[in-house]
Design a protein around this motif. Structure first.
Motif, PDB file in Angstrom:
ATOM      1  N   GLN A 131      -0.166   9.962  -3.684  1.00 39.00           N
ATOM      2  CA  GLN A 131      -1.276  10.132  -4.622  1.00 39.00           C
ATOM      3  C   GLN A 131      -2.233   8.933  -4.618  1.00 39.00           C
ATOM      4  OE1 GLN A 131      -2.350  12.707  -6.487  1.00 39.00           O
ATOM      5  NE2 GLN A 131      -0.821  13.947  -5.426  1.00 39.00           N
ATOM      6  N   ILE A 132      -1.704   7.739  -4.454  1.00 44.40           N
ATOM      7  CA  ILE A 132      -2.563   6.547  -4.436  1.00 44.40           C
ATOM      8  C   ILE A 132      -3.451   6.556  -3.198  1.00 44.40           C
ATOM      9  CG2 ILE A 132      -2.606   4.023  -4.296  1.00 44.40           C
ATOM     10  CD1 ILE A 132      -0.110   4.029  -6.102  1.00 44.40           C
ATOM     11  N   ASP A 133      -2.871   6.894  -2.040  1.00 44.72           N
ATOM     12  CA  ASP A 133      -3.678   7.001  -0.819  1.00 44.72           C
ATOM     13  C   ASP A 133      -4.800   8.018  -1.011  1.00 44.72           C
ATOM     14  OD1 ASP A 133      -2.176   5.175   0.698  1.00 44.72           O
ATOM     15  OD2 ASP A 133      -0.787   6.736   1.359  1.00 44.72           O
ATOM     16  N   ASN A 172     -13.189  -3.914  -3.238  1.00 48.43           N
ATOM     17  CA  ASN A 172     -11.745  -3.745  -3.288  1.00 48.43           C
ATOM     18  C   ASN A 172     -11.224  -3.911  -4.709  1.00 48.43           C
ATOM     19  OD1 ASN A 172      -9.092  -3.413  -1.998  1.00 48.43           O
ATOM     20  ND2 ASN A 172      -8.801  -5.520  -2.668  1.00 48.43           N
ATOM     21  N   VAL A 173     -11.793  -4.850  -5.452  1.00 54.11           N
ATOM     22  CA  VAL A 173     -11.351  -5.071  -6.833  1.00 54.11           C
ATOM     23  C   VAL A 173     -11.604  -3.825  -7.676  1.00 54.11           C
ATOM     24  CG1 VAL A 173     -11.772  -6.447  -8.916  1.00 54.11           C
ATOM     25  CG2 VAL A 173     -11.621  -7.578  -6.687  1.00 54.11           C
ATOM     26  N   GLU A 174     -12.790  -3.248  -7.568  1.00 55.82           N
ATOM     27  CA  GLU A 174     -13.106  -2.042  -8.332  1.00 55.82           C
ATOM     28  C   GLU A 174     -12.256  -0.864  -7.864  1.00 55.82           C
ATOM     29  OE1 GLU A 174     -14.688   0.521 -11.126  1.00 55.82           O
ATOM     30  OE2 GLU A 174     -14.771  -1.670 -11.051  1.00 55.82           O
ATOM     31  N   LEU A 175     -12.055  -0.738  -6.573  1.00 53.96           N
ATOM     32  CA  LEU A 175     -11.220   0.333  -6.025  1.00 53.96           C
ATOM     33  C   LEU A 175      -9.798   0.226  -6.565  1.00 53.96           C
ATOM     34  CD1 LEU A 175     -10.825   2.718  -4.067  1.00 53.96           C
ATOM     35  CD2 LEU A 175     -10.439   1.035  -2.248  1.00 53.96           C
ATOM     36  N   ALA A 176      -9.260  -0.974  -6.524  1.00 50.32           N
ATOM     37  CA  ALA A 176      -7.899  -1.188  -7.032  1.00 50.32           C
ATOM     38  C   ALA A 176      -7.801  -0.792  -8.497  1.00 50.32           C
ATOM     39  CB  ALA A 176      -7.495  -2.652  -6.838  1.00 50.32           C
ATOM     40  N   LYS A 177      -8.809  -1.160  -9.277  1.00 50.14           N
ATOM     41  CA  LYS A 177      -8.802  -0.818 -10.703  1.00 50.14           C
ATOM     42  C   LYS A 177      -8.821   0.700 -10.889  1.00 50.14           C
ATOM     43  CE  LYS A 177     -12.343  -2.309 -12.998  1.00 50.14           C
ATOM     44  NZ  LYS A 177     -13.390  -2.848 -13.883  1.00 50.14           N
ATOM     45  N   PRO A 205      -4.518  -6.860  -3.751  1.00 49.30           N
ATOM     46  CA  PRO A 205      -3.910  -7.072  -2.429  1.00 49.30           C
ATOM     47  C   PRO A 205      -3.250  -5.823  -1.821  1.00 49.30           C
ATOM     48  CG  PRO A 205      -3.470  -8.950  -3.838  1.00 49.30           C
ATOM     49  CD  PRO A 205      -4.075  -7.882  -4.713  1.00 49.30           C
ATOM     50  N   PRO A 206      -2.404  -5.095  -2.572  1.00 46.20           N
ATOM     51  CA  PRO A 206      -1.840  -3.884  -1.949  1.00 46.20           C
ATOM     52  C   PRO A 206      -2.898  -2.804  -1.701  1.00 46.20           C
ATOM     53  CG  PRO A 206      -1.001  -4.121  -4.194  1.00 46.20           C
ATOM     54  CD  PRO A 206      -1.790  -5.353  -3.872  1.00 46.20           C
ATOM     55  N   CYS A 207      -3.942  -2.799  -2.515  1.00 51.42           N
ATOM     56  CA  CYS A 207      -5.022  -1.842  -2.306  1.00 51.42           C
ATOM     57  C   CYS A 207      -5.698  -2.111  -0.964  1.00 51.42           C
ATOM     58  CB  CYS A 207      -6.028  -1.920  -3.452  1.00 51.42           C
ATOM     59  SG  CYS A 207      -7.352  -0.707  -3.331  1.00 51.42           S
ATOM     60  N   LEU A 208      -5.989  -3.374  -0.693  1.00 52.16           N
ATOM     61  CA  LEU A 208      -6.629  -3.740   0.571  1.00 52.16           C
ATOM     62  C   LEU A 208      -5.718  -3.399   1.752  1.00 52.16           C
ATOM     63  CD1 LEU A 208      -9.070  -4.958   1.961  1.00 52.16           C
ATOM     64  CD2 LEU A 208      -8.016  -7.212   1.674  1.00 52.16           C
ATOM     65  N   ARG A 227      -3.522  -1.013   1.890  1.00 51.42           N
ATOM     66  CA  ARG A 227      -3.544   0.441   2.049  1.00 51.42           C
ATOM     67  C   ARG A 227      -4.846   0.890   2.739  1.00 51.42           C
ATOM     68  NH1 ARG A 227      -0.465   4.187  -1.363  1.00 51.42           N
ATOM     69  NH2 ARG A 227       1.257   3.080  -2.359  1.00 51.42           N
ATOM     70  N   VAL A 228      -5.966   0.307   2.335  1.00 55.36           N
ATOM     71  CA  VAL A 228      -7.240   0.667   2.961  1.00 55.36           C
ATOM     72  C   VAL A 228      -7.201   0.331   4.441  1.00 55.36           C
ATOM     73  CG1 VAL A 228      -9.714   0.137   3.074  1.00 55.36           C
ATOM     74  CG2 VAL A 228      -8.628   0.517   0.850  1.00 55.36           C
ATOM     75  N   ARG A 229      -6.713  -0.845   4.790  1.00 52.70           N
ATOM     76  CA  ARG A 229      -6.633  -1.249   6.204  1.00 52.70           C
ATOM     77  C   ARG A 229      -5.729  -0.292   6.994  1.00 52.70           C
ATOM     78  NH1 ARG A 229     -10.822  -3.554   5.321  1.00 52.70           N
ATOM     79  NH2 ARG A 229     -10.969  -5.773   4.907  1.00 52.70           N
ATOM     80  N   THR A 230      -4.615   0.104   6.387  1.00 51.09           N
ATOM     81  CA  THR A 230      -3.707   1.050   7.043  1.00 51.09           C
ATOM     82  C   THR A 230      -4.391   2.403   7.244  1.00 51.09           C
ATOM     83  OG1 THR A 230      -1.755  -0.051   6.151  1.00 51.09           O
ATOM     84  CG2 THR A 230      -1.473   2.226   6.863  1.00 51.09           C
ATOM     85  N   LEU A 231      -5.111   2.868   6.218  1.00 45.86           N
ATOM     86  CA  LEU A 231      -5.828   4.142   6.330  1.00 45.86           C
ATOM     87  C   LEU A 231      -6.907   4.073   7.410  1.00 45.86           C
ATOM     88  CD1 LEU A 231      -6.065   4.968   2.523  1.00 45.86           C
ATOM     89  CD2 LEU A 231      -4.736   6.243   4.239  1.00 45.86           C
ATOM     90  N   GLU A 232      -7.535   2.914   7.563  1.00 52.33           N
ATOM     91  CA  GLU A 232      -8.523   2.726   8.632  1.00 52.33           C
ATOM     92  C   GLU A 232      -7.836   2.739   9.990  1.00 52.33           C
ATOM     93  OE1 GLU A 232     -11.727  -0.057   6.171  1.00 52.33           O
ATOM     94  OE2 GLU A 232     -10.227  -1.010   7.456  1.00 52.33           O
ATOM     95  N   GLU A 233      -6.755   1.965  10.119  1.00 51.35           N
ATOM     96  CA  GLU A 233      -6.048   1.866  11.404  1.00 51.35           C
ATOM     97  C   GLU A 233      -5.494   3.201  11.857  1.00 51.35           C
ATOM     98  OE1 GLU A 233      -3.133  -1.166  10.653  1.00 51.35           O
ATOM     99  OE2 GLU A 233      -4.659  -2.747  10.527  1.00 51.35           O
ATOM    100  N   GLU A 234      -5.039   4.020  10.899  1.00 52.54           N
ATOM    101  CA  GLU A 234      -4.463   5.317  11.244  1.00 52.54           C
ATOM    102  C   GLU A 234      -5.517   6.402  11.424  1.00 52.54           C
ATOM    103  OE1 GLU A 234      -1.382   6.088   8.398  1.00 52.54           O
ATOM    104  OE2 GLU A 234      -0.048   4.605   9.307  1.00 52.54           O
ATOM    105  N   GLY A 235      -6.780   6.046  11.233  1.00 55.40           N
ATOM    106  CA  GLY A 235      -7.858   6.977  11.501  1.00 55.40           C
ATOM    107  C   GLY A 235      -8.262   7.881  10.347  1.00 55.40           C
ATOM    108  N   TYR A 236      -7.642   7.737   9.184  1.00 58.28           N
ATOM    109  CA  TYR A 236      -8.062   8.550   8.037  1.00 58.28           C
ATOM    110  C   TYR A 236      -9.478   8.179   7.612  1.00 58.28           C
ATOM    111  CZ  TYR A 236      -3.230  10.078   7.533  1.00 58.28           C
ATOM    112  OH  TYR A 236      -2.002  10.628   7.756  1.00 58.28           O
TER     113      TYR A 236
END
Length: 160
Positions: free
Chosen positions: A7-9, A24-29, A36-39, A41-50
């Motif tokens: 759900q967070i992704d 990133n701060v606003e996104l995390a909120k 930090p975990p939000c960033l 997750r975003v990097r992982t979603l970018e790397e995986e092509g989402y």
């Protein structure tokens, strides 16, 4: 999909899809986690092509591109080399903003944007003369009733 999205992704993807310039701060909120975990997750979603990229959506009319037309293209041959050749042709045409290969009666549908009808008509003449093009039918856009370039993530979120 390379992984199962939680759900967070999905919330992250929805927020980025609505506002690609969100910090990133606003996104995390908004998604209820710390930055930090939000960033991560975003990097992982970018790397995986989402997340394929970030771009601004521009108003074509304000920039002088008042004509939008869909062109249905029938090719004389559906040989793979001919299909690839046509795709290469349209990739080099600036008026073609989208090109979709279809099943059924039409081989390709092109979304074209032009500053005026004369420019588009010249393009149609060029398109019709392209290799392996049998015929082209065009439909001038009169009005856009819905423009939703995003993925309907609300359906995915409801299913999980």
């Amino acid at each position: 999909m390379s992984k199962s999205l939680d759900q967070i992704d999905l919330k992250i993807l929805q927020e980025i899809q609505e506002d690609g310039r969100i910090t990133n701060v606003e996104l995390a909120k908004r998604v209820g986690i710390s930055p930090p975990p939000c960033l991560r997750r975003v990097r992982t979603l970018e790397e995986e092509g989402y997340i394929q990229g970030y771009r601004g959506l521009l108003d074509p009319a304000l920039l002088g591109f008042d004509v939008t037309v869909f062109a249905s293209v029938h090719l004389a041959s559906q040989a793979e080399a001919d299909l690839r050749g046509f795709e290469e042709f349209v990739r080099n045409e600036p008026l073609v903003r989208e090109c979709w290969m279809l099943s059924g009666e039409v081989d390709f549908i092109l979304k074209c944007v032009a500053p005026d009808m004369a420019t588009f008509q010249n393009f149609v003449a060029h398109l019709t003369a392209a290799p392996h093009v049998r015929n082209v039918r065009t439909s001038l856009v009169l009005r856009n009733s819905k423009y939703a370039p995003a993925v309907p993530l609300e359906l995915k979120a409801a299913a999980t």
